[in-house]
Design an enzyme around this catalytic site. Structure first.
Site, PDB file in Angstrom:
ATOM      1  N   TYR A 144     -83.135 -28.118  74.687  1.00 32.70           N
ATOM      2  CA  TYR A 144     -83.769 -26.839  74.360  1.00 32.70           C
ATOM      3  C   TYR A 144     -84.421 -26.854  72.979  1.00 32.70           C
ATOM      4  O   TYR A 144     -85.335 -26.080  72.718  1.00 32.70           O
ATOM      5  CB  TYR A 144     -82.750 -25.693  74.408  1.00 32.70           C
ATOM      6  CG  TYR A 144     -82.593 -25.057  75.765  1.00 32.70           C
ATOM      7  CD1 TYR A 144     -82.148 -25.809  76.854  1.00 32.70           C
ATOM      8  CD2 TYR A 144     -82.884 -23.720  75.968  1.00 32.70           C
ATOM      9  CE1 TYR A 144     -81.999 -25.228  78.099  1.00 32.70           C
ATOM     10  CE2 TYR A 144     -82.735 -23.129  77.214  1.00 32.70           C
ATOM     11  CZ  TYR A 144     -82.290 -23.891  78.279  1.00 32.70           C
ATOM     12  OH  TYR A 144     -82.150 -23.314  79.508  1.00 32.70           O
ATOM     13  N   LYS A 195     -73.945 -36.325  82.168  1.00 33.46           N
ATOM     14  CA  LYS A 195     -74.514 -37.388  83.002  1.00 33.46           C
ATOM     15  C   LYS A 195     -74.369 -38.705  82.237  1.00 33.46           C
ATOM     16  O   LYS A 195     -75.354 -39.327  81.825  1.00 33.46           O
ATOM     17  CB  LYS A 195     -75.985 -37.088  83.313  1.00 33.46           C
ATOM     18  CG  LYS A 195     -76.185 -36.003  84.369  1.00 33.46           C
ATOM     19  CD  LYS A 195     -75.894 -36.468  85.786  1.00 33.46           C
ATOM     20  CE  LYS A 195     -76.989 -37.387  86.315  1.00 33.46           C
ATOM     21  NZ  LYS A 195     -76.637 -37.906  87.673  1.00 33.46           N
ATOM     22  N   ASP A 228     -74.104 -33.344  88.235  1.00 29.79           N
ATOM     23  CA  ASP A 228     -74.598 -33.109  89.601  1.00 29.79           C
ATOM     24  C   ASP A 228     -73.429 -32.903  90.560  1.00 29.79           C
ATOM     25  O   ASP A 228     -73.444 -32.007  91.417  1.00 29.79           O
ATOM     26  CB  ASP A 228     -75.537 -34.239  90.068  1.00 29.79           C
ATOM     27  CG  ASP A 228     -74.923 -35.626  89.932  1.00 29.79           C
ATOM     28  OD1 ASP A 228     -73.918 -35.778  89.200  1.00 29.79           O
ATOM     29  OD2 ASP A 228     -75.446 -36.572  90.566  1.00 29.79           O
ATOM     30  N   ASP A 252     -77.035 -24.100  81.628  1.00 32.54           N
ATOM     31  CA  ASP A 252     -77.982 -23.118  82.155  1.00 32.54           C
ATOM     32  C   ASP A 252     -77.938 -23.127  83.680  1.00 32.54           C
ATOM     33  O   ASP A 252     -77.833 -22.090  84.339  1.00 32.54           O
ATOM     34  CB  ASP A 252     -79.383 -23.454  81.646  1.00 32.54           C
ATOM     35  CG  ASP A 252     -80.433 -22.458  82.131  1.00 32.54           C
ATOM     36  OD1 ASP A 252     -80.142 -21.255  82.120  1.00 32.54           O
ATOM     37  OD2 ASP A 252     -81.527 -22.906  82.528  1.00 32.54           O
ATOM     38  N   ASP A 256     -75.826 -20.505  86.573  1.00 37.35           N
ATOM     39  CA  ASP A 256     -76.506 -19.764  87.654  1.00 37.35           C
ATOM     40  C   ASP A 256     -75.799 -20.000  88.981  1.00 37.35           C
ATOM     41  O   ASP A 256     -75.640 -19.078  89.795  1.00 37.35           O
ATOM     42  CB  ASP A 256     -77.976 -20.186  87.781  1.00 37.35           C
ATOM     43  CG  ASP A 256     -78.917 -19.271  86.995  1.00 37.35           C
ATOM     44  OD1 ASP A 256     -78.438 -18.597  86.051  1.00 37.35           O
ATOM     45  OD2 ASP A 256     -80.120 -19.219  87.313  1.00 37.35           O
TER      46      ASP A 256
HETATM   47  C1  IPM Z   1     -80.267 -18.067  80.323  1.00 33.13           C
HETATM   48  C2  IPM Z   1     -81.746 -18.003  80.539  1.00 33.13           C
HETATM   49  C3  IPM Z   1     -82.467 -18.539  79.313  1.00 33.13           C
HETATM   50  C4  IPM Z   1     -82.102 -19.997  79.157  1.00 33.13           C
HETATM   51  C5  IPM Z   1     -83.994 -18.334  79.316  1.00 33.13           C
HETATM   52  C6  IPM Z   1     -84.372 -16.894  79.519  1.00 33.13           C
HETATM   53  C7  IPM Z   1     -84.604 -18.867  78.045  1.00 33.13           C
HETATM   54  O1  IPM Z   1     -82.084 -18.682  81.700  1.00 33.13           O
HETATM   55  O2  IPM Z   1     -79.776 -17.464  79.331  1.00 33.13           O
HETATM   56  O3  IPM Z   1     -79.565 -18.688  81.109  1.00 33.13           O
HETATM   57  O4  IPM Z   1     -82.726 -20.882  79.752  1.00 33.13           O
HETATM   58  O5  IPM Z   1     -81.161 -20.259  78.407  1.00 33.13           O
HETATM   59 MG    MG Z   2     -80.400 -19.390  82.822  1.00 32.46          MG
END
Ligand code: IPM
Ligand code: MG
Length: 371
Positions: A144, A195, A228, A252, A256
């Site tokens: 990042y 990884k 993975d 990240d 999710d």
């Molecule tokens: C998160 C989001 C952010 C990230 C974006 C909005 C920059 O996806 O907080 O998970 O990638 O960290």
């Molecule tokens: Mg995210």
């Protein structure tokens, strides 16, 4: 209001951010009026709305306020109208600058499956019932922020895009330390996801986490897992996990995945914490994991619970009010048990409610629980 009141900077941002944050400020007020929470709220702009007004996704003045706040409550940023802005002006840069300049290196993303929501998960109920995992994502390093980065014109009609994955020893140790400490208060198990089969940063990550483990946390169980495989195991048998610690990019993605196990991205809160100062206080920002959802913005469809649960994390981690955090979590649980659902978690038999109605239901549950 005494001068000891907590300074809270509220940054609703874009899309559904303002709608969900409105419900959060009502709940903050309730804790002020009924539970003695002393918080001074200041509002400012971040993301696309900040860009529209100031030409920047966050101003220096706003950053200054964030640096002086006891906690930042963050909504969401981004929207299709900003997709073609130069990289440094994009709404997301506002969020990334907050994380970086406040040095919020530890991002805590709990994925907890409320009993009433086991049916909303895309996985079989028995796989997610009672699920309680915590992802600890490194937040200020890795790909990042690594240099060099950019898009280069190679001059022959070709371009080259570069991002750099880079980690120093201490960046790995400090976030892994947070994960081990948290695991001690939970089920004492840490999975470290990287990884190491293809990446040098992965090899080093694995070595450093083991070194720290031997030195300071040999009483916690540590397991390595390739990132993975971790993604696959999260959807195969998520209850095998307790705490997962991982780098910025894998965190990240894995968070999710973990969020969806709980039935909806609209349910997952997060806390981003810095190192404690000499008085034991950490800089902190609280934000829902969901994004700005521009497709439903302004329609009263957004689920405010992730943002409300993020405030519950603020009560726990910034204001040292564990009991109040438990109270808010329990109120959310009661509302879900009563069958009220925003669209994202609705079932054919549930009572569909708007963003505001969901906020009101939580306030009502808070009242009932304390009267
Ligand atoms: C998160 C989001 C952010 C990230 C974006 C909005 C920059 O996806 O907080 O998970 O990638 O960290
Ligand atoms: Mg995210």
């Amino acid at each position: 209001m005494s001068t000891n009141a907590y300074k809270v900077l509220v940054l609703p941002g874009d899309g559904i951010g303002p709608e969900v944050m409105t419900e959060v400020t009502r709940v903050i007020d309730w804790f002020g009026e009924n539970r003695g929470l002393e918080a001074n709220l200041d509002h400012d702009l971040v993301g696309g709305v900040a860009y529209d007004k100031t030409g920047q996704p966050i101003t220096d003045a706003c950053m200054e306020k964030a640096l002086n706040a006891d906690a930042v409550m963050f909504g969401a940023v981004g929207g299709p109208q900003y997709d073609n802005l130069p990289f440094e002006s994009k709404p997301e840069r506002g969020l990334l600058r907050l994380r970086k300049d406040l040095e919020l290196f530890a991002n805590l993303r709990p994925a907890l499956c409320f009993d009433a929501l086991t049916e909303a998960s895309s996985l079989k109920p028995e796989l997610v019932a009672g699920l309680d995992i915590l992802i600890v994502r490194e937040l200020t390093g890795g790909v990042y922020f690594g240099e060099p980065r950019g898009i280069e014109d190679l001059g022959n009609g070709q371009r080259r895009g570069v991002d750099t994955q880079v980690y120093d020893t201490e960046e790995i140790r400090r976030v892994c330390r947070v994960a081990f400490e948290l695991a001690k208060k939970r089920r004492n198990l840490v999975h470290s996801a990287e990884k190491s089969n293809v990446m040098h940063t992965g090899v080093m990550w694995r070595q450093e986490v083991h070194k720290l483990h031997e030195e300071e946390f040999s009483d916690v169980e540590l397991q390595d897992i390739l990132a993975d495989n971790c993604a696959m195991q999260l959807v195969r048998a998520p209850k095998q996990f307790d705490v997962i610690v991982t780098d910025n990019l894998f965190g990240d993605i894995l968070s999710d995945v973990a969020a969806m196990l709980t039935g909806s991205l609209g349910m997952l809160p997060s806390a981003s914490l810095g190192a404690p100062d000499s008085a034991g206080k950490s800089k902190a920002m609280y934000e829902p994991v969901h994004g700005s959802a521009p497709d439903i913005a302004g329609e009263g469809k957004a689920n405010p619970l992730a943002c409300l649960l993020s405030f519950s994390m603020a009560l726990r981690y910034s204001f040292d009010r564990g009991e109040d955090a438990d109270l808010l979590d329990a109120a959310v649980n009661d509302v879900l048990a009563s069958g009220k659902r925003t669209l994202d978690i609705a079932t054919p038999t549930s009572e569909k409610v708007s963003t505001t109605q969901m906020g009101e239901a939580v306030l009502h549950a808070l009242k009932t629980k304390t009267s």
